[in-house]
Design an enzyme around this catalytic site. Sequence first.
Site, PDB file in Angstrom:
ATOM      1  N   ASN A   9       0.874  -1.181   0.000  1.00  0.00           N
ATOM      2  CA  ASN A   9       0.000   0.000   0.000  1.00  0.00           C
ATOM      3  C   ASN A   9       0.909   1.228   0.000  1.00  0.00           C
ATOM      4  OD1 ASN A   9      -1.783   2.063   0.510  1.00  0.00           O
ATOM      5  ND2 ASN A   9      -2.266   1.434   2.615  1.00  0.00           N
ATOM      6  N   LYS A  11       0.151   4.282  -0.355  1.00  0.00           N
ATOM      7  CA  LYS A  11      -0.483   5.491   0.223  1.00  0.00           C
ATOM      8  C   LYS A  11      -0.256   6.695  -0.701  1.00  0.00           C
ATOM      9  CE  LYS A  11       0.165   3.454   4.727  1.00  0.00           C
ATOM     10  NZ  LYS A  11       0.048   3.611   6.151  1.00  0.00           N
ATOM     11  N   HIS A  93      -9.558   1.117   5.023  1.00  0.00           N
ATOM     12  CA  HIS A  93      -8.268   1.337   5.698  1.00  0.00           C
ATOM     13  C   HIS A  93      -8.485   2.305   6.862  1.00  0.00           C
ATOM     14  CE1 HIS A  93      -4.135   2.555   6.446  1.00  0.00           C
ATOM     15  NE2 HIS A  93      -3.768   1.470   5.787  1.00  0.00           N
ATOM     16  N   GLU A  95      -6.862   4.711   7.887  1.00  0.00           N
ATOM     17  CA  GLU A  95      -6.663   6.138   7.570  1.00  0.00           C
ATOM     18  C   GLU A  95      -7.898   6.723   6.879  1.00  0.00           C
ATOM     19  OE1 GLU A  95      -2.929   5.559   5.566  1.00  0.00           O
ATOM     20  OE2 GLU A  95      -1.987   5.067   7.484  1.00  0.00           O
ATOM     21  N   GLU A 163      -5.475  -5.045  10.606  1.00  0.00           N
ATOM     22  CA  GLU A 163      -4.480  -3.999  10.780  1.00  0.00           C
ATOM     23  C   GLU A 163      -4.763  -3.251  12.083  1.00  0.00           C
ATOM     24  OE1 GLU A 163      -2.561  -2.988   6.753  1.00  0.00           O
ATOM     25  OE2 GLU A 163      -4.104  -1.527   7.174  1.00  0.00           O
ATOM     26  N   GLY A 169       2.290   2.163  10.759  1.00  0.00           N
ATOM     27  CA  GLY A 169       3.243   3.253  10.589  1.00  0.00           C
ATOM     28  C   GLY A 169       3.925   3.673  11.881  1.00  0.00           C
ATOM     29  N   SER A 209       3.300  -2.270  10.350  1.00  0.00           N
ATOM     30  CA  SER A 209       4.761  -2.263  10.522  1.00  0.00           C
ATOM     31  C   SER A 209       5.400  -3.608  10.210  1.00  0.00           C
ATOM     32  CB  SER A 209       5.128  -1.783  11.936  1.00  0.00           C
ATOM     33  OG  SER A 209       4.667  -0.458  12.146  1.00  0.00           O
TER      34      SER A 209
HETATM   35  C1  PEP Z   1      -0.870   0.104   6.015  1.00  0.00           C
HETATM   36  O1  PEP Z   1      -0.989   1.305   5.891  1.00  0.00           O
HETATM   37  O2  PEP Z   1      -1.713  -0.645   5.508  1.00  0.00           O
HETATM   38  C2  PEP Z   1       0.258  -0.396   6.795  1.00  0.00           C
HETATM   39  C3  PEP Z   1       0.203  -1.620   7.240  1.00  0.00           C
HETATM   40  O3  PEP Z   1       1.296   0.477   7.016  1.00  0.00           O
HETATM   41  P1  PEP Z   1       2.717   0.150   7.705  1.00  0.00           P
HETATM   42  O4  PEP Z   1       3.207  -1.150   7.119  1.00  0.00           O
HETATM   43  O5  PEP Z   1       3.583   1.303   7.338  1.00  0.00           O
HETATM   44  O6  PEP Z   1       2.463   0.055   9.168  1.00  0.00           O
END
Ligand code: PEP
Length: 250
Positions: A9, A11, A93, A95, A163, A169, A209
């Site tokens: 992803n 972003k 997601h 976000e 998630e 992040g 992460s």
């Molecule tokens: C994501 O935004 O779906 C995600 C898992 O981000 P990160 O791997 O940076 O934590």
Amino acid sequence: MRRPLVMGNWKMHGTTASVSELLDGLGGLDAPATEVAVCPSYVHIPQALAACHGTGISVGAQDCSHAREGAYTGEISASMLTDLGCQWVILGHSERRQYHDESDALIAAKLAAALDAGLSPVLCVGETRDEREAGDAESVVAAQLRGALEGQKSLAQVTIAYEPVWAIGTGLTASPAQAQAMHAFLRQALAGLAGEALAAQARLLYGGSVKPDNAAELFEQPDIDGALVGGASLKAGDFRQIIQAAGPRG
Ligand code: PEP
């Protein structure tokens, strides 16, 4: 046997030049046991589709409209994405839930639009740190799952990404045991919604992460079928290592 899926992803990152460099860095992947996909920003999708043609890497979007077409300035419909050649769309997601106030009802409408257009949705669910600390993690993700999936015509094309919001992040990762426990819970919840057979074949991704140094132990868990990768998917070398860690398994 569920084929692992590793999805990047990207972003709201990238320029034409950096996306080109990143895609070059993914060239010559040799990971036949693992399905690989990237989800760039909308504007970089045609570039990614052209670069990924014939590589085995598929392309998706990070969101789509709930509406089929019409006067929705700034929106992108699911059928526009299939028309371009996208296979996937990430929905719900955290976000989007946080910064765009997306409700489960809106996510359900987007999911229906995506399925109608022939896209494979990746539905994200996950609890915040406060919700986990209050002991509500399971009830939160179960409500998100039900809110998006109940009443859909077919769930065979749907992938779920667990998630935890506190791990996205932040550099914090759910421990393999925490992630496995939630994935097992989600598979059970999915069985309640869609039946045991569908739940047994559905792919459940972990996201939060994921990095080269923690991917392998996450992928060893029996109910973790791959990863949705944010930050580490922007570095071709890291993403390649995560893909290698995903398979072959068992
Ligand atoms: C994501 O935004 O779906 C995600 C898992 O981000 P990160 O791997 O940076 O934590």
